[in-house]
Design an enzyme around this catalytic site. Structure first.
Site, PDB file in Angstrom:
ATOM      1  N   SER A 106       0.842  -1.206   0.000  1.00 35.68           N
ATOM      2  CA  SER A 106       0.000   0.000   0.000  1.00 35.68           C
ATOM      3  C   SER A 106       0.871   1.247   0.000  1.00 35.68           C
ATOM      4  O   SER A 106       1.673   1.460   0.921  1.00 35.68           O
ATOM      5  CB  SER A 106      -0.886   0.006   1.242  1.00 35.68           C
ATOM      6  OG  SER A 106      -1.371   1.318   1.458  1.00 35.68           O
ATOM      7  N   HIS A 121      -1.542  -1.303  -4.012  1.00 33.44           N
ATOM      8  CA  HIS A 121      -2.769  -0.931  -3.302  1.00 33.44           C
ATOM      9  C   HIS A 121      -2.763   0.580  -3.042  1.00 33.44           C
ATOM     10  O   HIS A 121      -1.782   1.128  -2.530  1.00 33.44           O
ATOM     11  CB  HIS A 121      -2.798  -1.722  -1.982  1.00 33.44           C
ATOM     12  CG  HIS A 121      -4.040  -1.585  -1.175  1.00 33.44           C
ATOM     13  ND1 HIS A 121      -5.184  -2.328  -1.415  1.00 33.44           N
ATOM     14  CD2 HIS A 121      -4.327  -0.806  -0.095  1.00 33.44           C
ATOM     15  CE1 HIS A 121      -6.106  -2.016  -0.519  1.00 33.44           C
ATOM     16  NE2 HIS A 121      -5.622  -1.083   0.299  1.00 33.44           N
ATOM     17  N   ASP A 162      -4.839   3.658  -1.162  1.00 34.53           N
ATOM     18  CA  ASP A 162      -5.847   3.948  -0.138  1.00 34.53           C
ATOM     19  C   ASP A 162      -6.382   5.363  -0.280  1.00 34.53           C
ATOM     20  O   ASP A 162      -5.683   6.338   0.000  1.00 34.53           O
ATOM     21  CB  ASP A 162      -5.226   3.777   1.254  1.00 34.53           C
ATOM     22  CG  ASP A 162      -5.013   2.312   1.592  1.00 34.53           C
ATOM     23  OD1 ASP A 162      -6.005   1.551   1.545  1.00 34.53           O
ATOM     24  OD2 ASP A 162      -3.868   1.930   1.888  1.00 34.53           O
ATOM     25  N   MET A 209      -8.888   8.212   0.963  1.00 36.48           N
ATOM     26  CA  MET A 209      -9.645   8.597   2.165  1.00 36.48           C
ATOM     27  C   MET A 209     -10.148  10.034   2.027  1.00 36.48           C
ATOM     28  O   MET A 209      -9.443  10.890   1.501  1.00 36.48           O
ATOM     29  CB  MET A 209      -8.741   8.503   3.400  1.00 36.48           C
ATOM     30  CG  MET A 209      -8.089   7.147   3.585  1.00 36.48           C
ATOM     31  SD  MET A 209      -7.169   7.075   5.130  1.00 36.48           S
ATOM     32  CE  MET A 209      -6.307   5.503   4.913  1.00 36.48           C
ATOM     33  N   HIS A 261      -8.674   1.144  -2.995  1.00 37.65           N
ATOM     34  CA  HIS A 261      -9.533   0.932  -1.827  1.00 37.65           C
ATOM     35  C   HIS A 261     -10.128   2.279  -1.429  1.00 37.65           C
ATOM     36  O   HIS A 261      -9.439   3.145  -0.913  1.00 37.65           O
ATOM     37  CB  HIS A 261      -8.641   0.345  -0.713  1.00 37.65           C
ATOM     38  CG  HIS A 261      -9.334   0.138   0.599  1.00 37.65           C
ATOM     39  ND1 HIS A 261      -8.646  -0.187   1.752  1.00 37.65           N
ATOM     40  CD2 HIS A 261     -10.645   0.184   0.952  1.00 37.65           C
ATOM     41  CE1 HIS A 261      -9.499  -0.321   2.761  1.00 37.65           C
ATOM     42  NE2 HIS A 261     -10.716  -0.099   2.304  1.00 37.65           N
ATOM     43  N   MET A 266     -12.090   4.568   0.813  1.00 35.18           N
ATOM     44  CA  MET A 266     -12.642   4.773   2.157  1.00 35.18           C
ATOM     45  C   MET A 266     -13.292   6.149   2.142  1.00 35.18           C
ATOM     46  O   MET A 266     -12.812   7.106   2.762  1.00 35.18           O
ATOM     47  CB  MET A 266     -11.523   4.676   3.197  1.00 35.18           C
ATOM     48  CG  MET A 266     -11.094   3.235   3.434  1.00 35.18           C
ATOM     49  SD  MET A 266      -9.453   3.103   4.164  1.00 35.18           S
ATOM     50  CE  MET A 266      -8.466   3.198   2.686  1.00 35.18           C
ATOM     51  N   MET A 280     -11.118  -5.811   6.603  1.00 35.70           N
ATOM     52  CA  MET A 280     -10.266  -4.867   7.324  1.00 35.70           C
ATOM     53  C   MET A 280      -9.829  -5.511   8.635  1.00 35.70           C
ATOM     54  O   MET A 280     -10.666  -5.908   9.445  1.00 35.70           O
ATOM     55  CB  MET A 280     -11.034  -3.571   7.638  1.00 35.70           C
ATOM     56  CG  MET A 280     -11.273  -2.637   6.480  1.00 35.70           C
ATOM     57  SD  MET A 280      -9.800  -2.025   5.600  1.00 35.70           S
ATOM     58  CE  MET A 280      -8.746  -1.418   6.897  1.00 35.70           C
ATOM     59  N   ASP A 319      -6.371  -6.543   5.055  1.00 37.82           N
ATOM     60  CA  ASP A 319      -5.772  -5.210   4.999  1.00 37.82           C
ATOM     61  C   ASP A 319      -5.685  -4.605   6.393  1.00 37.82           C
ATOM     62  O   ASP A 319      -6.704  -4.332   7.020  1.00 37.82           O
ATOM     63  CB  ASP A 319      -6.642  -4.333   4.075  1.00 37.82           C
ATOM     64  CG  ASP A 319      -6.051  -2.953   3.847  1.00 37.82           C
ATOM     65  OD1 ASP A 319      -4.939  -2.666   4.347  1.00 37.82           O
ATOM     66  OD2 ASP A 319      -6.706  -2.158   3.145  1.00 37.82           O
TER      67      ASP A 319
HETATM   68  C1  DX5 Z   1      -5.853   1.416   6.375  1.00 39.51           C
HETATM   69  C2  DX5 Z   1      -5.573   1.088   4.933  1.00 39.51           C
HETATM   70  C3  DX5 Z   1      -4.460   0.145   4.728  1.00 39.51           C
HETATM   71  C4  DX5 Z   1      -3.112   0.622   5.214  1.00 39.51           C
HETATM   72  C5  DX5 Z   1      -2.462  -0.562   5.842  1.00 39.51           C
HETATM   73  O1  DX5 Z   1      -7.035   2.104   6.509  1.00 39.51           O
HETATM   74  O2  DX5 Z   1      -6.711   0.546   4.300  1.00 39.51           O
HETATM   75  O3  DX5 Z   1      -4.366  -0.276   3.366  1.00 39.51           O
HETATM   76  O4  DX5 Z   1      -2.270   1.094   4.207  1.00 39.51           O
HETATM   77  O5  DX5 Z   1      -1.305  -0.135   6.451  1.00 39.51           O
HETATM   78  P1  DX5 Z   1      -0.520  -1.080   7.454  1.00 39.51           P
HETATM   79  O6  DX5 Z   1      -0.025  -2.253   6.669  1.00 39.51           O
HETATM   80  O7  DX5 Z   1       0.598  -0.190   7.929  1.00 39.51           O
HETATM   81  O8  DX5 Z   1      -1.472  -1.463   8.539  1.00 39.51           O
HETATM   82 ZN    ZN Z   2      -6.406  -0.349   2.179  1.00 41.91          ZN
END
Ligand code: DX5
Ligand code: ZN
Length: 217
Positions: A7, A32, A34, A36, A65, A67, A136, A174
Site C-alpha cells: 500500500s 494498493h 488507499d 480517504m 480501496h 474509504m 479490514m 488489509d
Molecule cells: C488502512 C488502509 C491500509 C493501510 C495498511 O485504513 O486501508 O491499506 O495502508 O497499512 P498497514 O499495513 O501499515 O497497517
Molecule cells: Zn487499504
C-alpha cells in the site's frame, strides 16, 4: 496464486515512481492505493490523480480501496485513472449490488471492504457480483495500526461463504500485516495481502517485500 499488494499509503509520495519500483523488484503483485475523504474515515489522502501517477509508474494491477462516502460519484474517475480493481465499503454504500454492477461495467474488478464491526454474512446475497472481499484487520483510516485478531475468524467465515455460495471472489486482508500476522492470515485462506508500513517504512523496501512474498509463495 497468492498476491502481495503493497500500500502506497506508507510510501514516500515525493518519490512515488521509485517507491513502486522498489516494491515491484521485491515481488509486489498489485499496488494498493488507499483513498480517504476525511468523512468516512478521519483522515485524508489522495484521489484519482495520484492513482493516475501510479498508473504511469507501473504495469502492475492497481488495487484501489475507497474509504469515502458516496463512492458512486467517483467510479468513473477511478476507472479513467487506470484502476484494475475498485473496492467500496459496505458501510458507505446504500445500493451495493448496483454499485458492484457499475464497477464491472466500467471494466474493473468489483470489491467490497468490511470494517472490523461488519459481519461477513452481510455479503451473502451479493457474492455472485463480487470479485474481491476485503476484510479490514484494523479500523480503516491509518497505516501502522495493530492487527485485530478476530479478523482471522472472519477470513475463515469468508472461505466458508465462498464455498457455500459457489462463488469465486478473492479474499483480501488489509491492516497490521507483517511477517508474523501474515502467517495465520495465510493459513486461514487469504488470497491477497495488503501491506503498508511493514514494507514502505522499512529501511530496505525491496527486501521487506521479498521476505513477505517468500512466506506466501
Ligand atoms: C488502512 C488502509 C491500509 C493501510 C495498511 O485504513 O486501508 O491499506 O495502508 O497499512 P498497514 O499495513 O501499515 O497497517
Ligand atoms: Zn487499504
Amino acid at each position: 496464486m497468492k498476491i502481495l499488494a503493497p500500500s502506497i499509503l506508507s510510501a514516500d509520495l515525493s518519490n512515488l515512481t521509485q517507491q513502486i519500483r522498489l516494491a515491484e523488484i521485491g515481488g509486489a503483485d498489485w499496488i494498493h492505493c488507499d483513498v480517504m475523504d476525511g468523512h468516512f474515515v478521519p483522515n485524508l489522502t489522495f484521489g484519482p490523480i495520484i492513482v493516475k501517477a501510479a498508473r504511469k509508474a507501473t504495469k502492475l494491477p492497481l488495487d484501489v480501496h475507497l474509504m469515502i462516502e458516496n463512492p458512486d460519484k467517483y467510479l468513473e474517475s477511478f476507472a479513467d485513472a487506470g484502476t484494475n480493481s475498485l473496492t467500496v465499503h459496505q458501510e458507505a454504500v446504500i445500493h451495493l449490488d448496483r454499485t458492484l454492477t457499475k464497477i464491472k461495467e466500467l471494466g474493473m474488478k468489483s470489491g467490497v471492504a468490511i470494517n472490523p464491526s461488519t459481519p461477513v454474512d452481510f455479503l451473502k446475497d451479493i457474492t455472485n457480483n463480487l470479485d474481491l472481499l476485503l476484510i479490514m484487520s484494523v479500523n480503516p483510516g491509518f497505516g501502522g495500526q495493530k492487527f485485530i485478531q478476530n479478523s482471522i475468524k472472519k477470513v475463515k467465515e469468508a472461505v466458508e461463504l465462498r464455498k457455500k455460495s459457489n462463488a469465486n471472489f478473492l479474499i483480501e486482508i488489509d491492516g497490521g500485516i507483517n511477517n508474523k500476522t501474515i502467517r495465520p492470515a495465510l493459513a486461514a485462506g487469504c488470497d491477497v495481502f495488503v501491506v503498508g508500513s511493514s514494507i514502505f517504512k522499512s529501511d530496505n523496501v525491496s527486501a521487506a517485500a521479498t521476505e513477505l512474498k517468500n512466506i506466501i509463495r
